[in-house]
Write a protein that holds these residues in place. Structure first.
Motif, PDB file in Angstrom:
ATOM      1  N   LYS A 212      33.659 -22.891  -1.284  1.00  0.00           N
ATOM      2  CA  LYS A 212      33.727 -21.322  -1.097  1.00  0.00           C
ATOM      3  C   LYS A 212      32.374 -20.856  -1.096  1.00  0.00           C
ATOM      4  O   LYS A 212      32.229 -19.804  -0.250  1.00  0.00           O
ATOM      5  N   ASN A 213      31.763 -21.121  -2.223  1.00  0.00           N
ATOM      6  CA  ASN A 213      30.369 -20.508  -2.491  1.00  0.00           C
ATOM      7  C   ASN A 213      29.507 -20.856  -1.163  1.00  0.00           C
ATOM      8  O   ASN A 213      28.734 -20.083  -0.934  1.00  0.00           O
ATOM      9  N   GLN A 214      29.673 -22.126  -0.859  1.00  0.00           N
ATOM     10  CA  GLN A 214      28.716 -22.413   0.216  1.00  0.00           C
ATOM     11  C   GLN A 214      29.106 -21.701   1.537  1.00  0.00           C
ATOM     12  O   GLN A 214      28.066 -21.006   2.229  1.00  0.00           O
ATOM     13  N   THR A 215      30.358 -21.540   1.751  1.00  0.00           N
ATOM     14  CA  THR A 215      30.739 -20.627   2.774  1.00  0.00           C
ATOM     15  C   THR A 215      30.279 -19.198   2.687  1.00  0.00           C
ATOM     16  O   THR A 215      29.926 -18.615   3.847  1.00  0.00           O
ATOM     17  N   LEU A 216      30.402 -18.632   1.758  1.00  0.00           N
ATOM     18  CA  LEU A 216      29.909 -17.164   1.425  1.00  0.00           C
ATOM     19  C   LEU A 216      28.456 -17.113   1.544  1.00  0.00           C
ATOM     20  O   LEU A 216      27.894 -16.164   2.230  1.00  0.00           O
ATOM     21  N   GLU A 217      27.523 -18.054   1.266  1.00  0.00           N
ATOM     22  CA  GLU A 217      26.240 -18.002   1.266  1.00  0.00           C
ATOM     23  C   GLU A 217      25.825 -18.117   2.722  1.00  0.00           C
ATOM     24  O   GLU A 217      24.926 -17.403   3.300  1.00  0.00           O
ATOM     25  N   GLU A 218      26.624 -19.082   3.498  1.00  0.00           N
ATOM     26  CA  GLU A 218      26.229 -19.112   4.891  1.00  0.00           C
ATOM     27  C   GLU A 218      26.890 -17.703   5.632  1.00  0.00           C
ATOM     28  O   GLU A 218      26.042 -17.287   6.480  1.00  0.00           O
ATOM     29  N   ALA A 219      27.616 -17.277   5.224  1.00  0.00           N
ATOM     30  CA  ALA A 219      27.953 -16.014   6.071  1.00  0.00           C
ATOM     31  C   ALA A 219      27.301 -14.893   5.578  1.00  0.00           C
ATOM     32  O   ALA A 219      26.944 -13.969   6.510  1.00  0.00           O
ATOM     33  N   GLN A 220      26.744 -14.852   4.382  1.00  0.00           N
ATOM     34  CA  GLN A 220      25.519 -13.883   3.802  1.00  0.00           C
ATOM     35  C   GLN A 220      24.391 -14.162   4.898  1.00  0.00           C
ATOM     36  O   GLN A 220      23.722 -13.120   5.014  1.00  0.00           O
ATOM     37  N   ALA A 221      23.927 -15.327   4.741  1.00  0.00           N
ATOM     38  CA  ALA A 221      22.746 -15.379   5.655  1.00  0.00           C
ATOM     39  C   ALA A 221      22.855 -15.127   6.932  1.00  0.00           C
ATOM     40  O   ALA A 221      22.037 -14.555   7.704  1.00  0.00           O
ATOM     41  N   THR A 222      23.900 -15.474   7.654  1.00  0.00           N
ATOM     42  CA  THR A 222      24.186 -14.819   9.220  1.00  0.00           C
ATOM     43  C   THR A 222      24.368 -13.577   9.237  1.00  0.00           C
ATOM     44  O   THR A 222      23.653 -12.895  10.302  1.00  0.00           O
ATOM     45  N   GLN A 223      24.814 -12.895   8.201  1.00  0.00           N
ATOM     46  CA  GLN A 223      24.968 -11.490   8.463  1.00  0.00           C
ATOM     47  C   GLN A 223      23.492 -10.840   8.251  1.00  0.00           C
ATOM     48  O   GLN A 223      23.159  -9.876   9.055  1.00  0.00           O
ATOM     49  N   LEU A 224      22.739 -11.163   7.211  1.00  0.00           N
ATOM     50  CA  LEU A 224      21.498 -11.031   7.394  1.00  0.00           C
ATOM     51  C   LEU A 224      20.501 -11.072   8.566  1.00  0.00           C
ATOM     52  O   LEU A 224      19.772 -10.521   8.770  1.00  0.00           O
ATOM     53  N   LEU A 225      20.801 -12.328   9.122  1.00  0.00           N
ATOM     54  CA  LEU A 225      20.104 -12.436  10.407  1.00  0.00           C
ATOM     55  C   LEU A 225      20.367 -11.597  11.592  1.00  0.00           C
ATOM     56  O   LEU A 225      19.694 -11.309  12.116  1.00  0.00           O
TER      57      LEU A 225
END
Length: 91
Positions: A45-58
């Motif tokens: 879940k943490n990995q998924t949230l980190e990926e989502a955050q990175a995608t959002q920042l991009l």
């Protein structure tokens, strides 16, 4: 009581204590397995949230061409105004 009976009682106590410890060990092993599963789930879940955050920042940082052009025009306008002010100060 003779020594043989006393020894038999102590052996029986040890057998009961051993059985109790084995039962507790099984319960703890089940609990450890459940905690390991939960830990793995939380890591995923943490990995998924980190990926989502990175995608959002991009997504936030990526501007369209029209937005880039508008931003360039705005910055050029600000620079022109600064040049005019500096020119007027030198006169």
């Amino acid at each position: 009581m003779d020594a043989l009976q006393l020894l038999e009682q102590k052996i029986n106590q040890l057998i009961r204590a051993y059985a109790s410890v084995q039962e507790e060990n099984k319960k703890l092993q089940v609990e450890v397995a459940a905690l390991r599963n939960e830990h793995q789930s939380l890591l995923r879940k943490n990995q998924t949230l980190e990926e989502a955050q990175a995608t959002q920042l991009l997504g936030v940082n990526a501007l369209s061409e029209a937005e880039k052009q508008n931003l360039r025009r705005y910055i050029d306008g600000v620079v022109d105004e600064i040049d005019k002010i500096l020119t007027s100060l030198h006169e």
